[in-house]
Scaffold this active site. Structure first.
Site, PDB file in Angstrom:
ATOM      1  N   GLY A   1     -37.689 -30.668   4.035  1.00  0.00           N
ATOM      2  CA  GLY A   1     -38.332 -29.350   4.048  1.00  0.00           C
ATOM      3  C   GLY A   1     -39.832 -29.343   3.841  1.00  0.00           C
TER       4      GLY A   1
ATOM      5  N   ASP B   1     -35.749 -25.266   7.670  1.00  0.00           N
ATOM      6  CA  ASP B   1     -34.833 -25.265   8.810  1.00  0.00           C
ATOM      7  C   ASP B   1     -33.651 -24.333   8.611  1.00  0.00           C
ATOM      8  OD1 ASP B   1     -33.617 -26.875   6.729  1.00  0.00           O
ATOM      9  OD2 ASP B   1     -32.154 -27.481   8.245  1.00  0.00           O
TER      10      ASP B   1
ATOM     11  N   ASP C   1     -40.851 -27.587  -0.484  1.00  0.00           N
ATOM     12  CA  ASP C   1     -41.106 -26.415   0.346  1.00  0.00           C
ATOM     13  C   ASP C   1     -40.896 -25.129  -0.426  1.00  0.00           C
ATOM     14  OD1 ASP C   1     -38.363 -26.864   0.111  1.00  0.00           O
ATOM     15  OD2 ASP C   1     -37.932 -26.781   2.255  1.00  0.00           O
TER      16      ASP C   1
ATOM     17  N   PHE D   1     -33.783 -15.472   3.594  1.00  0.00           N
ATOM     18  CA  PHE D   1     -33.775 -16.823   4.151  1.00  0.00           C
ATOM     19  C   PHE D   1     -34.942 -16.999   5.115  1.00  0.00           C
ATOM     20  CE2 PHE D   1     -32.404 -20.318   6.812  1.00  0.00           C
ATOM     21  CZ  PHE D   1     -31.978 -21.218   5.837  1.00  0.00           C
TER      22      PHE D   1
ATOM     23  N   LYS E   1     -38.881 -18.178  -4.623  1.00  0.00           N
ATOM     24  CA  LYS E   1     -38.044 -16.972  -4.630  1.00  0.00           C
ATOM     25  C   LYS E   1     -37.474 -16.904  -6.038  1.00  0.00           C
ATOM     26  CE  LYS E   1     -35.198 -18.277  -1.145  1.00  0.00           C
ATOM     27  NZ  LYS E   1     -34.365 -18.280   0.091  1.00  0.00           N
TER      28      LYS E   1
ATOM     29  N   ARG F   1     -37.704 -26.052  12.249  1.00  0.00           N
ATOM     30  CA  ARG F   1     -38.671 -26.707  11.359  1.00  0.00           C
ATOM     31  C   ARG F   1     -40.060 -26.748  11.973  1.00  0.00           C
ATOM     32  NH1 ARG F   1     -36.095 -29.322   7.185  1.00  0.00           N
ATOM     33  NH2 ARG F   1     -34.172 -30.332   7.783  1.00  0.00           N
TER      34      ARG F   1
ATOM     35  N   ASP G   1     -35.902 -22.149  -5.241  1.00  0.00           N
ATOM     36  CA  ASP G   1     -34.939 -21.047  -5.111  1.00  0.00           C
ATOM     37  C   ASP G   1     -34.082 -20.987  -6.375  1.00  0.00           C
ATOM     38  OD1 ASP G   1     -33.265 -19.073  -4.085  1.00  0.00           O
ATOM     39  OD2 ASP G   1     -32.133 -20.437  -2.815  1.00  0.00           O
TER      40      ASP G   1
HETATM   41  P1  5GP Z   1     -32.920 -24.797  -4.937  1.00  0.00           P
HETATM   42  O1  5GP Z   1     -32.298 -26.085  -5.380  1.00  0.00           O
HETATM   43  O2  5GP Z   1     -34.147 -24.388  -5.726  1.00  0.00           O
HETATM   44  O3  5GP Z   1     -31.911 -23.693  -4.853  1.00  0.00           O
HETATM   45  O4  5GP Z   1     -33.303 -24.950  -3.431  1.00  0.00           O
HETATM   46  C1  5GP Z   1     -34.302 -25.688  -3.012  1.00  0.00           C
HETATM   47  C2  5GP Z   1     -34.046 -26.171  -1.601  1.00  0.00           C
HETATM   48  O5  5GP Z   1     -33.174 -25.314  -0.863  1.00  0.00           O
HETATM   49  C3  5GP Z   1     -35.348 -26.149  -0.864  1.00  0.00           C
HETATM   50  O6  5GP Z   1     -36.006 -27.364  -1.014  1.00  0.00           O
HETATM   51  C4  5GP Z   1     -34.899 -25.881   0.556  1.00  0.00           C
HETATM   52  O7  5GP Z   1     -34.608 -27.105   1.175  1.00  0.00           O
HETATM   53  C5  5GP Z   1     -33.634 -25.076   0.435  1.00  0.00           C
HETATM   54  N1  5GP Z   1     -33.906 -23.627   0.593  1.00  0.00           N
HETATM   55  C6  5GP Z   1     -33.938 -22.681  -0.371  1.00  0.00           C
HETATM   56  N2  5GP Z   1     -34.227 -21.471   0.156  1.00  0.00           N
HETATM   57  C7  5GP Z   1     -34.384 -21.659   1.475  1.00  0.00           C
HETATM   58  C8  5GP Z   1     -34.716 -20.778   2.567  1.00  0.00           C
HETATM   59  O8  5GP Z   1     -34.936 -19.558   2.444  1.00  0.00           O
HETATM   60  N3  5GP Z   1     -34.811 -21.350   3.795  1.00  0.00           N
HETATM   61  C9  5GP Z   1     -34.583 -22.693   4.007  1.00  0.00           C
HETATM   62  N4  5GP Z   1     -34.696 -23.119   5.244  1.00  0.00           N
HETATM   63  N5  5GP Z   1     -34.264 -23.547   3.008  1.00  0.00           N
HETATM   64  C10 5GP Z   1     -34.176 -23.039   1.757  1.00  0.00           C
HETATM   65 MG    MG Z   2     -35.660 -28.946   0.272  1.00  0.00          MG
END
Ligand code: 5GP
Ligand code: MG
Length: 181
Positions: free
Chosen positions: A48, A162, A103, A155, A134, A168, A106
């Site tokens: 990402g 992606d 990237d 999203f 987010k 991407r 979340d």
């Molecule tokens: P976390 O572990 O904080 O929930 O998520 C982090 C990873 O989830 C990010 O590095 C990314 O790869 C993916 N991710 C989270 N939100 C999004 C989104 O809105 N779009 C995309 N494409 N990937 C996301």
């Molecule tokens: Mg990621």
């Protein structure tokens, strides 16, 4: 070609913000009290952060070491709540100052697990820089020292992000229309 969803951040907006972040990061690590004795090592989380990492590190001091780790926690449009790929990650981080670049922050699961791993490998300091944050679904509290943009809980795709490996390569970041899920 018609692109899915609608534009959230243009290529120019992203470029300007990445420049600002690079300036802030450089200033931070240049400050005498934070001076990294062993230099700065940037760890970018693939796939990402691929474009963000490249655009950012090209503006950091030439001594900066750059590494990539491949981790994943998403399937389609939702978090699995687990991070795969961490067990294989090794390397000598003893005494190093590490900046983790991703990237998007979340749920926080990915970055908190990666921070634990970097610490286990002996890093002296660990900081985090994300392009997007987010806040809504945060399951683990993770401090991101540098955040490009705080965004709503939807999203997003483009600039490295992606949907099942597509989109991407878009230069801008777009938000997918929730009604089309
Ligand atoms: P976390 O572990 O904080 O929930 O998520 C982090 C990873 O989830 C990010 O590095 C990314 O790869 C993916 N991710 C989270 N939100 C999004 C989104 O809105 N779009 C995309 N494409 N990937 C996301
Ligand atoms: Mg990621």
């Amino acid at each position: 070609m018609s692109l899915p969803g609608k534009r959230l951040l243009s290529a120019t907006t992203i470029k300007n913000r990445v420049e600002e972040l690079a300036g802030e990061i450089t200033a931070h690590y240049n400050a005498p009290s934070n001076l990294p004795s062993a230099g700065l090592t940037v760890v970018g989380l693939m796939n990402g952060s691929i474009f963000f990492l490249v655009d950012l590190v090209r503006q950091l001091p030439p001594q900066t070491a750059v590494e990539t780790w491949r981790v994943a926690s998403y399937e389609g449009r939702s978090s699995t709540g687990k991070v795969s790929g961490l067990d294989h990650l090794t390397g000598d981080y003893k005494g190093k100052h590490v900046l983790i670049v991703d990237d998007i922050l979340d749920t926080g699961v990915t970055l908190s697990e990666v921070k634990i791993r970097v610490k286990e490998l002996g890093a002296k300091s660990i900081k985090v820089c994300v392009l997007l944050s987010k806040k809504k679904k945060r399951a683990r509290q993770v401090k991101a020292h540098w955040v490009g943009f705080d965004i709503e809980d939807s999203f997003v795709i483009g600039y490295g992000l992606d949907l099942n490996d597509a989109y991407r390569t878009l230069a801008e970041i777009r938000v997918l229309d929730d009604s089309k899920q």
